[in-house]
Design a protein around this motif. Structure first.
Motif, PDB file in Angstrom:
ATOM      1  N   ILE A   1      39.563  53.635  30.321  1.00  0.00           N
ATOM      2  CA  ILE A   1      39.057  52.528  29.518  1.00  0.00           C
ATOM      3  C   ILE A   1      38.251  51.594  30.421  1.00  0.00           C
ATOM      4  CG2 ILE A   1      40.886  50.792  29.784  1.00  0.00           C
ATOM      5  CD1 ILE A   1      40.879  50.755  26.613  1.00  0.00           C
ATOM      6  N   ASP A   2      37.239  50.982  29.871  1.00  0.00           N
ATOM      7  CA  ASP A   2      36.358  50.100  30.644  1.00  0.00           C
ATOM      8  C   ASP A   2      37.047  48.759  30.855  1.00  0.00           C
ATOM      9  OD1 ASP A   2      34.375  48.698  31.841  1.00  0.00           O
ATOM     10  OD2 ASP A   2      32.930  48.847  30.197  1.00  0.00           O
ATOM     11  N   ARG A   3      37.566  48.545  32.051  1.00  0.00           N
ATOM     12  CA  ARG A   3      38.282  47.293  32.314  1.00  0.00           C
ATOM     13  C   ARG A   3      37.344  46.132  32.613  1.00  0.00           C
ATOM     14  NH1 ARG A   3      42.118  46.363  35.927  1.00  0.00           N
ATOM     15  NH2 ARG A   3      43.589  45.503  34.433  1.00  0.00           N
ATOM     16  N   GLU A   4      36.038  46.383  32.610  1.00  0.00           N
ATOM     17  CA  GLU A   4      35.096  45.276  32.749  1.00  0.00           C
ATOM     18  C   GLU A   4      35.073  44.435  31.482  1.00  0.00           C
ATOM     19  OE1 GLU A   4      33.485  44.435  35.536  1.00  0.00           O
ATOM     20  OE2 GLU A   4      34.635  46.061  36.452  1.00  0.00           O
ATOM     21  N   VAL A   5      35.459  45.067  30.384  1.00  0.00           N
ATOM     22  CA  VAL A   5      35.569  44.319  29.128  1.00  0.00           C
ATOM     23  C   VAL A   5      36.828  43.474  29.192  1.00  0.00           C
ATOM     24  CG1 VAL A   5      35.759  44.516  26.616  1.00  0.00           C
ATOM     25  CG2 VAL A   5      34.400  46.170  27.903  1.00  0.00           C
ATOM     26  N   ASP A   6      36.735  42.218  28.764  1.00  0.00           N
ATOM     27  CA  ASP A   6      37.880  41.312  28.854  1.00  0.00           C
ATOM     28  C   ASP A   6      38.793  41.539  27.655  1.00  0.00           C
ATOM     29  OD1 ASP A   6      38.373  37.691  28.845  1.00  0.00           O
ATOM     30  OD2 ASP A   6      39.678  39.341  29.423  1.00  0.00           O
ATOM     31  N   PHE A   7      39.835  42.344  27.850  1.00  0.00           N
ATOM     32  CA  PHE A   7      40.791  42.582  26.779  1.00  0.00           C
ATOM     33  C   PHE A   7      41.922  41.548  26.776  1.00  0.00           C
ATOM     34  CE2 PHE A   7      39.050  46.927  27.021  1.00  0.00           C
ATOM     35  CZ  PHE A   7      38.850  47.155  25.679  1.00  0.00           C
TER      36      PHE A   7
ATOM     37  N   SER B   1      40.983  42.719  48.270  1.00  0.00           N
ATOM     38  CA  SER B   1      41.761  41.752  49.043  1.00  0.00           C
ATOM     39  C   SER B   1      42.498  40.739  48.175  1.00  0.00           C
ATOM     40  CB  SER B   1      40.849  41.001  50.018  1.00  0.00           C
ATOM     41  OG  SER B   1      39.829  40.307  49.305  1.00  0.00           O
ATOM     42  N   LYS B   2      42.199  40.712  46.875  1.00  0.00           N
ATOM     43  CA  LYS B   2      42.888  39.779  45.973  1.00  0.00           C
ATOM     44  C   LYS B   2      42.886  40.364  44.567  1.00  0.00           C
ATOM     45  CE  LYS B   2      42.124  35.348  46.278  1.00  0.00           C
ATOM     46  NZ  LYS B   2      41.464  34.004  46.170  1.00  0.00           N
ATOM     47  N   ILE B   3      44.031  40.306  43.901  1.00  0.00           N
ATOM     48  CA  ILE B   3      44.127  40.742  42.512  1.00  0.00           C
ATOM     49  C   ILE B   3      44.490  39.556  41.628  1.00  0.00           C
ATOM     50  CG2 ILE B   3      44.704  43.118  43.088  1.00  0.00           C
ATOM     51  CD1 ILE B   3      47.622  42.494  42.493  1.00  0.00           C
ATOM     52  N   ASN B   4      44.099  39.645  40.375  1.00  0.00           N
ATOM     53  CA  ASN B   4      44.384  38.594  39.390  1.00  0.00           C
ATOM     54  C   ASN B   4      45.129  39.208  38.218  1.00  0.00           C
ATOM     55  OD1 ASN B   4      41.131  38.345  40.160  1.00  0.00           O
ATOM     56  ND2 ASN B   4      42.372  36.591  40.740  1.00  0.00           N
ATOM     57  N   PHE B   5      46.115  38.505  37.692  1.00  0.00           N
ATOM     58  CA  PHE B   5      46.900  39.052  36.589  1.00  0.00           C
ATOM     59  C   PHE B   5      47.644  37.935  35.867  1.00  0.00           C
ATOM     60  CE2 PHE B   5      49.230  39.211  40.554  1.00  0.00           C
ATOM     61  CZ  PHE B   5      50.464  38.658  40.248  1.00  0.00           C
ATOM     62  N   GLY B   6      47.992  38.208  34.605  1.00  0.00           N
ATOM     63  CA  GLY B   6      48.784  37.299  33.804  1.00  0.00           C
ATOM     64  C   GLY B   6      50.188  37.829  33.633  1.00  0.00           C
TER      65      GLY B   6
ATOM     66  N   MET C   1      46.971  49.069  42.844  1.00  0.00           N
ATOM     67  CA  MET C   1      46.367  50.403  42.807  1.00  0.00           C
ATOM     68  C   MET C   1      45.329  50.539  41.699  1.00  0.00           C
ATOM     69  SD  MET C   1      47.435  52.162  45.365  1.00  0.00           S
ATOM     70  CE  MET C   1      47.061  53.872  44.945  1.00  0.00           C
ATOM     71  N   ILE C   2      45.584  49.992  40.522  1.00  0.00           N
ATOM     72  CA  ILE C   2      44.577  50.130  39.466  1.00  0.00           C
ATOM     73  C   ILE C   2      43.352  49.277  39.777  1.00  0.00           C
ATOM     74  CG2 ILE C   2      46.260  50.747  37.693  1.00  0.00           C
ATOM     75  CD1 ILE C   2      46.012  47.940  36.544  1.00  0.00           C
ATOM     76  N   ASN C   3      43.541  48.199  40.526  1.00  0.00           N
ATOM     77  CA  ASN C   3      42.376  47.421  40.955  1.00  0.00           C
ATOM     78  C   ASN C   3      41.591  48.139  42.042  1.00  0.00           C
ATOM     79  OD1 ASN C   3      42.047  44.395  39.877  1.00  0.00           O
ATOM     80  ND2 ASN C   3      44.217  44.942  39.803  1.00  0.00           N
TER      81      ASN C   3
END
Length: 394
Positions: free
Chosen positions: A346-352, A33-38, A112-114
């Motif tokens: 790739i593991d997106r849980e890691v903060d890249f 229901s909500k995405i976050n991005f820079g 979609m990727i979220n």
């Protein structure tokens, strides 16, 4: 203030289900229901969604940077909510349309990727669908256990929310729904979405999604299957076009390597991992290999060859090395494609998403292993891909 660092939120305003019908159609309800991005997340998403055919990455970056520069100038660096500021209303009509469409496609990709999808490309590149229908969706998505989804993107900077919802509805019924249940990219297109980016408000943009309903008898959603090899191939053809060259992108699309030549890459260190990019990222012709480049110390080559546009250092695209090795081993060889090379997201849980010294966003990573990096990386020794042995060497 230019948008350089603030992580933005974008909420889902509404999700409208469309009844399913026909063999092989199983809906998948939006779960985020909500995405976050820079800013670099949106820049990278818009760049990969904006080009249907392979082009030189030395050209794609400035063109994508134009959108990035516009977005950065018309999004504040203070509010947590993503919105386009009122100054963007002064664009000419043709710029408004291009701007809204490009931003909306990037937002749809991020949504979609979220949702757990990893690999995607343009519908035209993947191929398939209902040949009796002239209209088609923009994109095809796939992921581990998600099934194949068709996606149409819509965006507006002027329409009212209720009117725009009608546009999104029509996008689903006319461009997505007719292709459901047909083979796309060698797999069944089991469900789809039309994702609309409502950018009219100057304080809070929102997403509207029309999607395939989940049949009551299913009690869940989604079609379980192995990821489509065709969609993976086309995804990485686009990714390597951005990160290396049009030549390599086209070879990946066709699955045939030119065994006469090794493929040169730059290895860089960023975010605690090794990444590969093309020589064009630092100013060398993408397929040129000479002793001059190999002799330059990394610090000198970085200072001498980083490119600038309008005084701003250009971001580069790169692919995580282990994923690059798996992709090239599977899809680029002098013999045939090999299923022995497994491609893991790739593991997106890691903060890249790291920060530069000035507090701005220095890079962003997508689940297929493509990254967009602006600064704070170290150039390592160049390497080449040998299509005969299917491995990298110095």
């Amino acid at each position: 203030m230019t948008w350089t660092s603030k992580i933005k939120d974008l909420s889902l305003h509404s999700a409208t289900a469309h009844p399913t019908g026909g063999s092989g159609i199983v809906g998948r309800v939006p779960g985020v229901s909500k995405i976050n991005f820079g800013p670099l997340d949106l820049y990278g998403a818009a760049a990969r969604c904006g080009h249907l055919h392979a082009i030189n990455p030395a050209l794609v970056t400035p063109e994508s940077l134009m959108i990035a520069a516009l977005v950065e100038q018309y999004v504040d660096d203070v509010s947590s909510d993503f919105a386009i500021l009122s100054g963007a209303a002064n664009f000419k009509d043709f710029v408004k349309s291009y701007f809204a469409g490009t931003v909306a496609s990037g937002l749809a990709y991020l949504q979609m990727i979220n949702e757990g999808y990893v690999w995607s490309d343009h519908f035209e590149n993947v191929g398939g669908g209902n040949t009796a229908v002239a209209k088609s969706p923009d994109f095809v998505f796939d992921g581990p256990g998600t099934g194949v989804a068709l996606v149409e993107s819509k965006g507006t900077r002027s329409a009212r929310l209720t009117a725009f919802d009608g546009t999104v509805d029509t996008g689903y019924t006319d461009q997505v729904e007719p292709h459901l249940g047909f083979t796309v990219g060698g797999a069944n297109a089991s469900h789809g979405y039309c994702i609309g980016g409502w950018l009219t408000s100057t304080t809070k943009a929102e997403l509207l999604i029309h999607h395939t309903a989940v049949p009551v008898a299913v009690g869940g959603g989604g079609s379980r299957s192995q990821p489509s090899s065709t969609i993976q191939r086309q995804n990485y053809a686009t990714a390597f076009t951005l990160a290396h060259s049009a030549q390599l992108g086209e070879q990946l699309r066709g699955g045939e390597a030119d065994g006469r030549y090794d493929v040169p890459f730059l290895r860089i260190e960023w975010g605690g991992r090794s990444w590969l990019t093309g020589l064009a990222s630092l100013g060398w012709p993408a397929w040129r290999w000479d002793d001059e480049f190999a002799r330059l110390p990394p610090s000198i080559s970085q200072r001498a060859r980083r490119r600038y546009l309008f005084g701003q250092r250009l971001p580069i695209f790169a692919i995580e090395e282990t994923i690059a090795s798996a992709v090239l081993g599977r899809f680029l060889s002098v013999d045939s494609a090999s299923a022995d090379f497994a491609i893991q997201p790739i593991d997106r849980e890691v903060d890249f998403v790291t920060r530069a010294d000035d507090g701005s966003q220095s890079g962003a990573v997508f689940p297929d292993g493509l990254a967009v990096i602006r600064s704070d990386f170290r150039i390592e020794n160049p390497i080449v891909w040998d299509p005969k042995s299917r491995q990298f060497r110095a």
